[in-house]
Design an enzyme around this catalytic site. Sequence first.
Site, short mmCIF file in Angstrom:
data_model
loop_
_atom_site.label_atom_id
_atom_site.label_comp_id
_atom_site.label_asym_id
_atom_site.label_seq_id
_atom_site.Cartn_x
_atom_site.Cartn_y
_atom_site.Cartn_z
N THR B 148 0.82 -1.21 0.00
CA THR B 148 0.00 0.00 0.00
C THR B 148 0.86 1.27 0.00
OG1 THR B 148 -1.69 -1.20 1.20
CG2 THR B 148 -1.82 1.19 1.28
N GLU B 430 -7.02 -5.94 2.89
CA GLU B 430 -7.14 -7.10 1.99
C GLU B 430 -8.29 -6.91 1.00
OE1 GLU B 430 -4.72 -9.16 2.22
OE2 GLU B 430 -3.97 -8.35 4.11
#
Lengths: 670, 670
Positions: B148, B430
């Site tokens: 990320t 997720e």
Amino acid sequence: MATRGRVTVNPDLAKERANATFDVDNLTNFINGGVAATKRKRYLQNLAINDPELQDRKPWACMTREEQYETALRKHIHMNKRMEEMDITEQRDKMEYLGTGANHESSPIGVHTSMFLPTLQKQGTEDQKRRYLPLAEKLSIIGTYAQTELGHGTFIRGLETTATYDPKSREFVLNSPTLTSMKYWPGHLGKTVNFCILMAQLYTNGKGHGMHTFLVPLRDLDTHQSLPGVELGDIGPKFGYNSNDNGYLILKNVRIPRENMLMRYSQVLEDGTYVRPSNARISYGTMTLIRVGIVTTVSRCLAQACVIAVRYSAVRRQTEVSPGGPEAQIIDYQTQQHKLFPLIATSFAFYFTGLEIYKIYNVVNTSVEEGNLDQIGDLHGLSAGLKAFSSSSCCAGIEVCRLACGGHGYSHASGIPKIYVSTIPTCTFEGENTVLYLQTARYLMKCFTKVQRGEKLPGFVSYLGTDLTAKSTLKSDVAIDCLVLAYEHRAARMIKAAAMNVQELVQQGLTQQQAWNKTTQQFVWATMAHCHAYVVKTFAMRISNSNLDDKTKKVMVAVCKLYAVHGMLENLGDFIQDGFLTGSQVDAVTRKMMYLLEEIRPNAVALVDSFDYPDKALDSCLGRYDGDVYKALYEYSKASPLNKKDVLDSYTTYIQPLQRSSGTSSMAKL
Amino acid sequence: MATRGRVTVNPDLAKERANATFDVDNLTNFINGGVAATKRKRYLQNLAINDPELQDRKPWACMTREEQYETALRKHIHMNKRMEEMDITEQRDKMEYLGTGANHESSPIGVHTSMFLPTLQKQGTEDQKRRYLPLAEKLSIIGTYAQTELGHGTFIRGLETTATYDPKSREFVLNSPTLTSMKYWPGHLGKTVNFCILMAQLYTNGKGHGMHTFLVPLRDLDTHQSLPGVELGDIGPKFGYNSNDNGYLILKNVRIPRENMLMRYSQVLEDGTYVRPSNARISYGTMTLIRVGIVTTVSRCLAQACVIAVRYSAVRRQTEVSPGGPEAQIIDYQTQQHKLFPLIATSFAFYFTGLEIYKIYNVVNTSVEEGNLDQIGDLHGLSAGLKAFSSSSCCAGIEVCRLACGGHGYSHASGIPKIYVSTIPTCTFEGENTVLYLQTARYLMKCFTKVQRGEKLPGFVSYLGTDLTAKSTLKSDVAIDCLVLAYEHRAARMIKAAAMNVQELVQQGLTQQQAWNKTTQQFVWATMAHCHAYVVKTFAMRISNSNLDDKTKKVMVAVCKLYAVHGMLENLGDFIQDGFLTGSQVDAVTRKMMYLLEEIRPNAVALVDSFDYPDKALDSCLGRYDGDVYKALYEYSKASPLNKKDVLDSYTTYIQPLQRSSGTSSMAKL
């Protein structure tokens, strides 16, 4: 404009503002109640924004519990002094000023202002007021309102603290007779206050007379040490409100003079004779006012979360809408619009509802002061349910806003966790929501019985007499009048069903109480429907009766309709179970909602701008007026307490030994 | 029994346990999968309960951010060592042990175990595995998975970090080319790790090849200082996860050898030639497994909140049910039952769903290992939606549990805020839930097209071919089969409606993508309905196929039905919009729900006892096995950091001056 001065704005946000179809200032003035009110509001906000004493030395979330308490104490005492100096006395003015200077930082003197002082004013004798009010107003004495106990909250009659009159010494003897009777939760009881207004069971001449209020000194005014017989402290960390030293208090044979009972209504004479008050309902006033205030407060909290989530959704880009194309602003996704735009509408809905019931409160209050108590029941029925409905709806909405910001919403940098944890107690305090729904339900049950008897009802429940066999005349344009009627039909049908259920169970041989107990969940649903109808109708009337310019009015009509159609689709079963709406009418409502999302899309940022919250109040990297979110997040991160050093001491203690033991150091330059 | 040893139990709780109609141990064994599994679980729990190293020196909520990080680091490194010594290697065993030793205290080495190690194992070459795995397993090197970025989360293709191959030095040059490209959020990246697996855009010989993984040293293995070109730190305080140093990382011309690319599948040769992998879907495996695991995890988190809220509701007494009578246990109120019992049912529903899809995962995974990738799409379609549906449902349920505890639920003493903030990220990480719903929606759209063409579908979507003109045969007994059919009918109808909407918009001239974009919200609703049907059916099958004794089975049938009828009433419009259920069938379902609440009432405490969580895992004053809640709250309060002294220093600074200035000291002895 929400932020003063010239700033460089993120081009996506600038484009949004340029594309709005209405004038933001017009809407802001409408919200505030006129140009002068907006000017006043900004003046007050700027007082806080420009005051060096009110700047935080580090991010709020980076402070320890002790630092948060100390910072809030410093800021609130300072603001209290400034408000006195500047003669800021209106409740609304105070809210703007405090809300900008220390937003969502629970005040360690808040209950002193909101409960201690008003109770002294309303329930104190002239002598008590003369003696204590001047000191309390200057914060020379600081008090709280000690009602809730470890074992009892909303059910006031169950409180166990005792005040037993001793005619010999002309004193009350105060005791916490059980573990569960300790006072628990009162705001700033732990460390800050030196006085409290104590709710206790009065006993005199061997008889109990129920709950009464007493003025009790808790700490020495010279040293601040807790007085003999008084054990008190902070109750420990909570989900939020950590700048507030909510406290516990155990009293062991603490004696206070007879004069310390608040005796404007009930009295205990020197010989211990009890004189009862002329009307017990008098004391409802303060609580009702606070519940009315909660409706407005929670609408503003949700509005702030909306500002943050909507601005961020205009700045944030994610995923190609068509393969190989540029990444889209996430506000362009229908699913994101469906999360956020109904919440913008919800903020407006409850804001206008709050204004409306405050108006009603003032009318009723004037009557009460003139000795007419007829409408107290109606006002209580209205305010209890609306407090519950507004707080549940707005708090759930704040969490939706947070989640709509993706991962960054989870960081305190977003500012939304702070809003959430400081707003969610409104679902519990001043009457737990389910309990309040059921209080309104009892009122609605009574109203329904009156309807059965053909009696006339006040305006906001008159729809109970509606013809339930009628069908909706809603057409593809989905007119707001049809929506209001649908909400009233739903509520009337559900209230009737619940009331009939009680009546049927009684006919089957259950007692009234047993029948009620088996119908409470149905009544909660019915009461929510009642509140929902009230909010939809109030919102629609506020807009249709407004003097807004055409462009702004068009936008607000869309926002109001969105509130109504979204709520209808979320509770669809209620509207179609009896065939009031047909399948094709439901299809029309669904299409309308999707269309309204598109219609509102170009004005989304302008709508949240109209709420007019300065960056200082939002305290959010994501909700900044200038949209410079990523730089702000980076700066926020650098301030983390873990970043004081590159290598923390815990490394040496816990991690290094793992490496020394296995020869990784030879890889050090890998 | 959840707590070992003899304890004195609150009489209300003791009575609840005595009145249960089934044997708690039987249900516990069923949940765990047998007597041996229960024994193993308790052995592991007791290891943590009895380990002096795992006792907290003060309440978790009373620790500063730094203390929480350091405590978690100490405990997790200790537990890692113990698990190695005791040869605890099964995932499930680890969960029990860690979940008791440091429940909801986000591990500062968790991603090392859950992502860094598995990725190395799955994507590393034999040479890389030989070199790094032994060190990583001993925590001599500690790594994270750096995917990320500040500007990109779920949309992986948008990541901006670059790895450019330099054939001259045979190195990759790593860069964070923009502000938004800094890695942001990876677990324990800030302070703990010395390595990471970096996701970066690979460039070689002037061409981009998309995302690849690289093993990157970040800190000196001797000194732990960040390496040249590496800027990293903690991202700052969050809603929860504060014992985890989620971090940021900026790379400036950091060079790593060619051998540090994880080259099991794709490769870059010495001259810079790129060799593509044989199948790109291989890498889905880890993510799918984690999503499957989330279904079980969130069901357990909700179960814990239920234990706390239900036990407390049995102990807490509030309000007279009949005037003058004793105060009732709040669990006796229908509204409280309606809040909590469906959540007990929800915990079971998702727990069993988690077991089921884990079974499916293992089947598919075996096929994949054998080279058969056919079912990957089905598994992805199933797991994406269920991850979203389970996390949203369970997190919302946790907050309902908290609010059901009234004021005390807001204190960290209740333990529920900690559960909530540590569980809610499952809605975002997720794969953000809305994005995941839409991934499953695309799968369902494809399935629907297959149905239109008359093709056969896998078992769990075969209901899509159902006859939508059929009506429900549900009778007053509300049979579970009829409920399952109703859920499948609802889902099939909604998926068809959404798919037809796309097809119609395309016929009107929109592109497929445009039509999709205008139907996403409808597809989110339809996908929720699909997941809901799957969960109801799985729950029903687990119970009907079980070898439970009759008494326990009877209770579990009631719990399963409650899950189904409650969900039906919450989404009633979906079931009746097309007339599938009639008004009188709906009345039967409503009556059934009220009846089921009464039926479950005597077993409520026994049901939550069956989840078998020891007090140490719950860490809650309200959820204690012995029900001694009020004493526990008092003890918790006394430990507050504000209570170290009776009079705080802030008094002298801020409060005393207010009193000195107005002569209150003369009243000091008042």
